[in-house]
Design a protein around this motif. Structure first.
Motif, PDB file in Angstrom:
ATOM      1  N   ARG A   1      -1.075   1.537  23.577  1.00  0.00           N
ATOM      2  CA  ARG A   1      -2.201   1.215  22.690  1.00  0.00           C
ATOM      3  C   ARG A   1      -2.417   2.354  21.704  1.00  0.00           C
ATOM      4  N   ARG A   2      -2.523   2.002  20.443  1.00  0.00           N
ATOM      5  CA  ARG A   2      -2.776   3.022  19.430  1.00  0.00           C
ATOM      6  C   ARG A   2      -4.231   3.499  19.456  1.00  0.00           C
ATOM      7  N   ASP A   3      -5.100   2.712  20.090  1.00  0.00           N
ATOM      8  CA  ASP A   3      -6.513   3.107  20.099  1.00  0.00           C
ATOM      9  C   ASP A   3      -6.878   3.933  21.336  1.00  0.00           C
ATOM     10  N   ALA A   4      -5.894   4.148  22.223  1.00  0.00           N
ATOM     11  CA  ALA A   4      -6.233   4.793  23.505  1.00  0.00           C
ATOM     12  C   ALA A   4      -6.633   6.253  23.326  1.00  0.00           C
ATOM     13  N   ALA A   5      -5.900   6.985  22.497  1.00  0.00           N
ATOM     14  CA  ALA A   5      -6.160   8.428  22.425  1.00  0.00           C
ATOM     15  C   ALA A   5      -7.585   8.703  21.959  1.00  0.00           C
ATOM     16  N   ASP A   6      -8.033   7.998  20.935  1.00  0.00           N
ATOM     17  CA  ASP A   6      -9.400   8.245  20.475  1.00  0.00           C
ATOM     18  C   ASP A   6     -10.435   7.738  21.472  1.00  0.00           C
ATOM     19  N   LYS A   7     -10.135   6.645  22.126  1.00  0.00           N
ATOM     20  CA  LYS A   7     -11.079   6.176  23.149  1.00  0.00           C
ATOM     21  C   LYS A   7     -11.193   7.213  24.266  1.00  0.00           C
ATOM     22  N   LEU A   8     -10.086   7.872  24.580  1.00  0.00           N
ATOM     23  CA  LEU A   8     -10.100   8.871  25.650  1.00  0.00           C
ATOM     24  C   LEU A   8     -10.764  10.172  25.224  1.00  0.00           C
ATOM     25  N   ARG A   9     -10.851  10.377  23.915  1.00  0.00           N
ATOM     26  CA  ARG A   9     -11.475  11.610  23.426  1.00  0.00           C
ATOM     27  C   ARG A   9     -12.919  11.387  22.988  1.00  0.00           C
ATOM     28  N   GLY A  10     -13.394  10.165  23.163  1.00  0.00           N
ATOM     29  CA  GLY A  10     -14.768   9.885  22.773  1.00  0.00           C
ATOM     30  C   GLY A  10     -14.977   9.812  21.275  1.00  0.00           C
ATOM     31  N   ARG A  11     -13.901   9.600  20.538  1.00  0.00           N
ATOM     32  CA  ARG A  11     -14.027   9.602  19.081  1.00  0.00           C
ATOM     33  C   ARG A  11     -14.194   8.216  18.488  1.00  0.00           C
ATOM     34  N   THR A  12     -13.868   7.208  19.256  1.00  0.00           N
ATOM     35  CA  THR A  12     -13.969   5.839  18.746  1.00  0.00           C
ATOM     36  C   THR A  12     -15.429   5.508  18.445  1.00  0.00           C
ATOM     37  N   ARG A  13     -15.664   4.960  17.267  1.00  0.00           N
ATOM     38  CA  ARG A  13     -17.041   4.601  16.913  1.00  0.00           C
ATOM     39  C   ARG A  13     -17.236   3.103  17.096  1.00  0.00           C
ATOM     40  N   TYR A  14     -17.839   2.757  18.189  1.00  0.00           N
ATOM     41  CA  TYR A  14     -18.221   1.372  18.432  1.00  0.00           C
ATOM     42  C   TYR A  14     -19.456   1.075  17.573  1.00  0.00           C
ATOM     43  N   THR A  15     -19.903  -0.151  17.594  1.00  0.00           N
ATOM     44  CA  THR A  15     -21.097  -0.472  16.801  1.00  0.00           C
ATOM     45  C   THR A  15     -22.287   0.382  17.250  1.00  0.00           C
ATOM     46  N   VAL A  16     -22.415   0.601  18.558  1.00  0.00           N
ATOM     47  CA  VAL A  16     -23.560   1.405  19.036  1.00  0.00           C
ATOM     48  C   VAL A  16     -23.502   2.845  18.522  1.00  0.00           C
ATOM     49  N   ASP A  17     -22.352   3.259  18.041  1.00  0.00           N
ATOM     50  CA  ASP A  17     -22.197   4.644  17.589  1.00  0.00           C
ATOM     51  C   ASP A  17     -22.329   4.779  16.078  1.00  0.00           C
ATOM     52  N   ARG A  18     -22.521   3.668  15.388  1.00  0.00           N
ATOM     53  CA  ARG A  18     -22.562   3.722  13.922  1.00  0.00           C
ATOM     54  C   ARG A  18     -23.890   4.299  13.468  1.00  0.00           C
ATOM     55  N   TYR A  19     -23.807   5.023  12.382  1.00  0.00           N
ATOM     56  CA  TYR A  19     -25.009   5.674  11.871  1.00  0.00           C
ATOM     57  C   TYR A  19     -24.877   5.713  10.357  1.00  0.00           C
ATOM     58  N   LEU A  20     -25.810   5.123   9.641  1.00  0.00           N
ATOM     59  CA  LEU A  20     -25.755   5.120   8.174  1.00  0.00           C
ATOM     60  C   LEU A  20     -26.922   5.937   7.630  1.00  0.00           C
ATOM     61  N   PRO A  21     -26.737   6.590   6.495  1.00  0.00           N
ATOM     62  CA  PRO A  21     -27.844   7.344   5.897  1.00  0.00           C
ATOM     63  C   PRO A  21     -29.033   6.423   5.618  1.00  0.00           C
TER      64      PRO A  21
ATOM     65  N   LEU B   1     -22.551  13.336  18.491  1.00  0.00           N
ATOM     66  CA  LEU B   1     -21.462  13.326  19.477  1.00  0.00           C
ATOM     67  C   LEU B   1     -21.649  12.045  20.293  1.00  0.00           C
ATOM     68  N   THR B   2     -20.993  10.989  19.837  1.00  0.00           N
ATOM     69  CA  THR B   2     -21.275   9.668  20.415  1.00  0.00           C
ATOM     70  C   THR B   2     -20.297   9.305  21.533  1.00  0.00           C
ATOM     71  N   GLY B   3     -19.519  10.287  21.976  1.00  0.00           N
ATOM     72  CA  GLY B   3     -18.606  10.005  23.090  1.00  0.00           C
ATOM     73  C   GLY B   3     -19.359   9.553  24.327  1.00  0.00           C
ATOM     74  N   ALA B   4     -20.368  10.305  24.727  1.00  0.00           N
ATOM     75  CA  ALA B   4     -21.162   9.926  25.901  1.00  0.00           C
ATOM     76  C   ALA B   4     -21.922   8.640  25.583  1.00  0.00           C
ATOM     77  N   LYS B   5     -21.822   7.659  26.470  1.00  0.00           N
ATOM     78  CA  LYS B   5     -22.445   6.352  26.216  1.00  0.00           C
ATOM     79  C   LYS B   5     -23.613   6.120  27.164  1.00  0.00           C
ATOM     80  N   PRO B   6     -24.775   5.789  26.628  1.00  0.00           N
ATOM     81  CA  PRO B   6     -25.917   5.488  27.509  1.00  0.00           C
ATOM     82  C   PRO B   6     -25.850   4.037  27.961  1.00  0.00           C
ATOM     83  N   VAL B   7     -25.040   3.745  28.951  1.00  0.00           N
ATOM     84  CA  VAL B   7     -24.799   2.349  29.322  1.00  0.00           C
ATOM     85  C   VAL B   7     -25.870   1.821  30.272  1.00  0.00           C
TER      86      VAL B   7
END
Lengths: 297, 152, 790
Positions: free
Chosen positions: C12-32, B32-38
């Motif tokens: 913005r088309r990216d706003a809804a996911d950013k507001l729901r915490g679903r956007t995967r920035y680089t810090v959120d990426r996870y590979l097997p 759950l990566t919504g919360a960001k440790p900034v």
């Protein structure tokens, strides 16, 4: 130039893998656990300071005893002579509990305006008092000016001491002991808390004046307790200013003028946030603001 | 010792170190990566979650104290496929830029809508003291909050 | 073409996911199978590596790979290749990387770092530009002569990494005139940290002999090329893709930590994630540089600026980097705004043993505008002229010459000043203030530009009537990639912007691009996208003309249809036409490319410049009112107004959002955000407690007026609008505080202690003894002899 803080080569994200946290549900249970762990253990209250240990490059302790859920330590009891505050009462809860007691304006303001809303809902009054490294704690000068006493307990018993004394011994408090109550006497007094953050809010104040006076019917000061926080490493009372105000008609300008004359007794601390001279320089105006707020209360 | 958390209604177990910050468990174990440790010190608010309904920086909450609690993250604030009231208002106001602070903003403001339904502009500013945004300059977030408060 | 205004204020088309915490920035990426990396950094500002032994660390639990200087043979830089990936033998700043480790967990990687045996011999350090410019100062790069020169023309010597000069006209003669006042001002500014909420972060893998780098960057092609350079591999072996970026502001306009992850991925055979800690971000940030400025003008009593000279020192830190390029900008910022009879400027990028500086929104512009505008107020005061009148008289207008001799078009700034007067005068003056604070107001002007340069775009027309836009553009938060670009493509093709899919940046899929920054996204990527869409449009109209039996020039594309002009509902849907085209001759696509046209400067005026003249000037007029607390030095901004030259506003609401945000970042720079460097060479502000960015209580709503109609070569007349809002905030606040207090404001930020110091007269006038009295004595070699007439 201000010397930087020591940096390890290791980035700050790591936490100590070995720490344990015992969640205590009664004071007796907490005291037992603390006693068992001795110097390897420490009290964990709100956690807003301890959880930042990695940021300060301080290792976590091996064992913590979390006391935040101990009901008997989390109450504010408003009696006719004293107000008793449990150490795990949060800043937000304390501010709410004191909202209707003008004599506690200073403490309600200290607790209600420190840090930010979420931190106020986590950080405890006991933690604020028991953290020697935190020079900018709002509640320490506020409680000093209210003549608070601190109850400390261990398995072997309890003792009560003046807050001034507690501040001297807090960093060497024996293992197994913790703050169990803060006792603040009630009286007719006018109080106010003047804090100076560098932004409008949200950061630690670079200087604090906590102000409490009793005045007679003619408006003359009968008793005064004024404490200064964040200016020096540990908050303390400004006794010369208190003495100078006794017997005088309280007016904010006059108090500020006297403060200007006496401010040189403070040796400010240099910090990354503000230089020493600045903290001392702003004291008279904080005295004026506090006095004016107290008079208006 | 395994910890038991309730996250967005799901019971989950974790074997994390008791002192591990909740934000790391949410992100690294539960993805759950919504919360960001900034900032990791309670100033920025980007890792805010609701713990038993209270906005709490998850960077300062150790796993052991989240044990047994009801945790709601930004991912769990709206019905799937929809936006809640503050999310919809922020979207409609074109408030979002880089978006990193918004999970925390949304958590704090979702709470504010119910806790302070009469909040004024200044109340909202004060309530956001612990939610930093580096992109927007805040005003639109405040406008959107007022819009959400006016939308019942 | 359809009216682009039909799609104005697109959400913005990216706003809804950013507001729901679903956007995967680089810090959120996870590979097997992903490993976690950490970097060992030096803890002295200057030293020699006596020993670096990783053998013990290699045996630590979970460790999969360790890389050091031996693994990265190349050198990088802008102008000069002076920068190795890891310190090799010599340490030049506190925080310089020494080794990197990948392990199963971050904790394992960090534990292994502590097991690297390092022995460092400390060497003398130069921590300030004053230190660096002392004769016989220790050299940060003793072997500076040996470096590969990537761009010719800059003068260099010792701790002077690069020097750029401008000389136009006879400045000596101007200063010698009997009818002029000579006004001299000195300024100093500190560094500014971007505090992008997403730290620099990367996930790298190595597959089929190629690196795949997913990273939080503004410059995918820059990362591709620079990574290849330091690793010593062909650039074609590096693929860069970019997830949504959690804040850039210029921080991510340069190579950061990507090569560490790439090397570790190759060495371990596993994907590797590396994320900077906040402390690393604070201490090794590519800050906006600290700078020192002396500016001197010869001005007649009537207010004509007949001569101006300036010396600008820019601290590049331990490596040249962006500052080498930015020496160019002084000509267009400090040399901007006003008509000058004659001018000479020198900008010197100075090496120090501190963390390297970099690019930050309106690089160089914010402090030079601060200096120029404060200097302008000091001139006006000296000759007794109203500062607004002085500006109105002197701002660059139609056919006026810029510092480098370029000819400006149209009277833009003067009209913008008029617009500002209207805004300001519409406000009812407040009642007299009696709270004891000092009140002041100021209006400042600023000159910025669009950093044009190459961009490429492809538009694929899909048979379902939608289009796919493929570029190397990155969405960093400004909205250009999700608002203006689809708006441009959609309006060209007569489809809804929602029907334009925008491909995330991938250097394997799209052509070269300079990067997202410098206000160039809407302009350069927009122009390439427009051209690609027009290519598609031409092809579709040709097919449609056969289907509808009408001449292409009689057809319009709108509302998803290709119709005969004036006959709504006639013709075919675009999907039908695209389907038909696909069946007859294959799928329809179009390509577009753009770069600047190269506006000429006057021959002989510039030396060491990367850009001699600016293709698209952008002007800004800011006005603010402040109240200063005389007891605490606190400055409160009471109101703030911006008139901004935007060329044409495609999405006014998005631009307003950029202006509010940019002004607030500028308020941070002007008032709160201070960086100091300790005697140990380390940045003192290591986190959010000590580095103070503006909070919600510290800001005001900015009153905004967009000035449209100034000439621009940008697509549809646009100019970049997201970068410039920060430009003159420091200037406006400083001038207002000077007016409120009557004190000479020479430094930023105006933190409460600094303001109180001025109010209490505790502070002496700023002097810069390391700037030589005679302008030409500041040059390592004389400006080239002018070849043309000045």
């Amino acid at each position: 130039m201000i010397p930087g803080s020591p940096m390890q080569r290791v980035p700050a994200a790591a936490h100590n893998a070995a720490s344990s946290i015992h969640v205590a549900h009664s004071l007796a249970n907490a005291l037992d656990a603390l006693s068992e762990w001795g110097s390897a253990g420490a009290v964990f209250a709100g956690g807003t300071w301890i959880m930042r240990s990695p940021i300060r490059h301080e290792p976590l302790r091996e064992h913590y005893v979390a006391i935040g859920r101990i009901a008997e330590l989390g109450a504010v009891r408003i009696g006719t002579d004293v107000v008793e505050i449990g150490p795990v009462v949060t800043h937000a809860a304390l501010a709410a509990a004191l909202a209707d007691l003008p004599e506690f304006n200073v403490l309600a303001a200290a607790a209600g305006r420190s840090a930010n809303p979420a931190i106020r809902a986590m950080a405890t009054i006991g933690g604020n008092l028991a953290t020697p490294g935190f020079a900018a704690a709002d509640c320490v000068p506020a409680l000093l000016c209210l003549d608070a006493e601190i109850e400390v307990a261990g398995r072997e018993g309890r003792e009560r001491m003046k807050l001034e004394h507690f501040l001297q011994i807090r960093s060497t408090l024996a293992p197994g002991r913790l703050v169990t109550q803060i006792v603040v006497p009630r009286s007719e007094r006018k109080t106010a808390h003047a804090r100076l953050p560098l932004r409008k809010a949200g950061d630690y104040p670079v200087a604090i004046v906590s102000f409490s006076v009793s005045v007679d019917a003619a408006g003359r000061v009968q008793a005064a307790r004024i404490a200064v926080g964040s200016v020096e490493p540990v908050a303390r009372r400004w006794e010369r200013l208190e003495a100078a105000l006794i017997g005088r008609q309280l007016d904010a300008e006059g108090a500020a003028r006297t403060a200007t004359e006496l401010a040189e007794e403070f040796v400010g601390r240099d910090g990354v946030d503000a230089p020493a001279w600045y903290r001392v320089s702003v004291l008279p105006s904080l005295v004026r603001r506090a006095a004016a707020a107290a008079l208006g209360a | 010792m395994a910890l038991s958390l309730t996250v967005n209604g799901d019971r989950v177990a974790s074997t994390a170190d008791p002192a591990a910050p909740l934000v790391d468990i949410l992100r690294e174990e539960l993805h759950l990566t919504g919360a960001k440790p900034v900032c990791r010190e309670g100033f920025c608010g980007a890792c805010m979650v609701l713990i038993d309904g209270k906005p709490t920086p998850s960077c300062l909450t150790p796993a052991a104290l989240a044990d047994g609690c009801e945790i709601q993250t930004v991912e769990g604030l709206a019905t799937p496929g929809q936006l809640n009231r503050i999310q919809a208002a922020l979207d409609a106001s074109d408030a979002v830029q880089c978006g990193m602070c918004f999970p925390g903003m949304v958590v704090s403001l979702t709470h504010l809508l119910t806790a302070s339904p009469d909040a004024t502009r200044e109340d909202i500013r004060a309530a956001l003291t612990g939610n930093i945004c580096r992109c927007t300059g805040y005003e639109r977030i405040i406008d959107a909050t007022l819009l959400a408060l006016a939308t019942k | 073409m359809s009216d682009v205004s039909a799609t104005m204020d697109l959400r913005r088309r990216d706003a809804a996911d950013k507001l729901r915490g679903r956007t995967r920035y680089t810090v959120d990426r996870y590979l097997p199978g992903m490993l976690h990396a950490a970097v060992l950094r030096a803890s002295v500002p200057s030293g020699r590596i006596v020993r670096l032994d990783t053998s013990r660390a290699a045996r630590m639990p979970g460790v999969r790979a360790i890389v050091t200087a031996a693994d990265a043979p190349g050198m990088m830089g802008i102008g000069i290749a002076d920068h190795p990936l890891f310190a090799r033998d010599v340490i030049r700043y506190d925080g310089e990387p020494l080794a990197a480790i990948a392990a199963g967990t971050l904790a394992q990687a960090q534990a292994a770092l502590a097991a690297i045996d390092v022995e460092i011999e400390s060497l003398p350090a130069v921590l300030t530009m004053a230190d660096a410019l002392v004769p016989d100062a220790p050299l940060v790069h003793p072997n500076w002569r040996d470096y590969e020169v990537l761009f010719e023309g800059g003068a260099r010597e010792g701790n002077i990494a690069w020097e750029a000069t401008v000389v136009r006209g006879d400045v000596d003669a101007a200063f010698a005139r009997p009818d002029v006042e000579i006004v001299e001002s000195s300024f100093r500014v500190g560094r500014q940290n971007h505090v992008a909420f997403e730290p620099r972060a990367v996930v790298a893998s190595y597959e089929d002999g190629r690196f795949h780098i997913e990273t939080s960057t503004q410059v995918p092609w820059g990362i591709r090329n620079a990574t290849a350079r330091v690793l010593g591999v062909p650039a074609s072996q590096v693929r860069v893709t970019v997830p949504p970026v959690g804040g850039g502001f210029g921080l991510k306009f340069d190579l950061a930590i990507e090569p560490f992850a790439a090397l570790l991925a190759r060495a371990s055979g596993r994907p590797v994630r590396l994320v900077n800690s906040r402390e690393e971000e604070m201490l090794t940030c590519l800050f906006r540089e600290n700078a020192e400025i002396r500016i001197r003008s010869a001005v007649t009593r009537e207010g004509e600026i007949v001569g101006r000279e300036a010396v600008v020192l820019m601290d590049c830190g331990a490596y040249g980097g962006e500052q080498i390029f930015l020496t160019t900008m002084t000509a267009h910022t400090l040399g901007g705004n006003y008509k000058l009879g004659s001018v000479r400027l020198v900008s010197r990028a100075v090496y120090t043993n501190t963390a390297p500086n970099g690019a930050f929104r309106c690089c160089n512009g914010v402090y030079n505008t601060f200096a120029l505008e404060r200097h302008t107020d000091e001139i006006a005061a000296r000759i007794g002229m109203d500062p607004l009148l002085f500006r109105r008289r002197n701002v660059l207008g139609d056919k006026d010459l810029g510092a480098t001799g370029q000819v400006f078009e149209a009277d833009v700034l003067r009209a913008m000043l008029d617009r500002m007067d209207t805004l300001r005068d519409a406000v009812v003056p407040p009642p007299a203030r009696t709270d004891g604070r000092l009140y002041g107001r100021a209006t400042t002007v600023g000159t910025w530009f669009v950093f044009v340069g190459p961009s490429a775009a492809t538009v694929n027309m899909n048979a379902d009537g939608t289009a796919t836009l493929v570029t190397s553009g990155v969405e960093i938060g400004s909205g250009s990639m999700v608002q203006s670009l689809p708006q441009i493509v959609a309006s060209t093709l007569g489809i809804a912007p929602e029907s334009v899919t925008v491909r995330a940046a991938d250097t394997d899929a799209a052509g070269y691009d300079v990067g997202v920054g410098g206000g160039r996204t809407t302009v350069s990527l927009g122009a390439a996208s427009l051209s690609a869409a027009q290519d598609v449009r031409t092809k579709l109209l040709k097919v449609a003309s056969e289907m509808i039996e009408a001449a292409p020039e009689d057809l319009v594309m709108r509302h998803g249809r290709i119709e005969i002009a004036g006959a709504p509902g006639s013709g075919r849907t675009i999907a039908e036409v695209a389907t038909c085209a696909q069946a007859k001759s294959g799928p329809v696509s179009g390509t577009g490319a753009f770069t600047g046209t190269g506006v000429p400067a006057m021959p002989g005026c510039v030396a060491g410049h990367f850009i001699d003249a600016i293709d698209i000037p952008v002007f800004a007029v800011h006005d603010c009112e402040v109240a200063v607390d005389p007891e605490t030095g606190h400055v409160e901004v009471l109101n703030y107004r911006v008139v901004q030259d935007v060329g044409r506003a495609l999405n006014p609401r998005a631009i307003h959002g950029q202006i509010q945000g940019g002004v607030v970042q500028g308020l941070g720079y002007a008032l709160h955000e201070e960086v100091t460097i300790g005697s140990n060479g380390r940045v003192c502000q290591s986190g959010f407690e000590t580095y103070r960015v503006p909070l919600a209580l510290d800001v005001v709503p900015v009153e905004i007026s967009l000035y449209e109609g100034a000439p621009s070569m940008g697509p549809l007349g646009t100019k970049g609008a997201g970068e410039v809002p920060i430009l003159n905030v420091g200037a406006a606040v400083a001038c207002a505080v000077a007016n409120a207090t009557g004190k000479r404001i020479q430094e930023l930020p105006l933190t409460p202690p600094r303001v109180l110091e001025l109010l209490l007269d505790r502070k002496r006038d700023l002097t810069l003894p390391h700037i030589a009295e005679t302008w030409s004595d500041n040059l390592v070699r004389p400006h080239k002899t002018p070849r043309g007439n000045a």
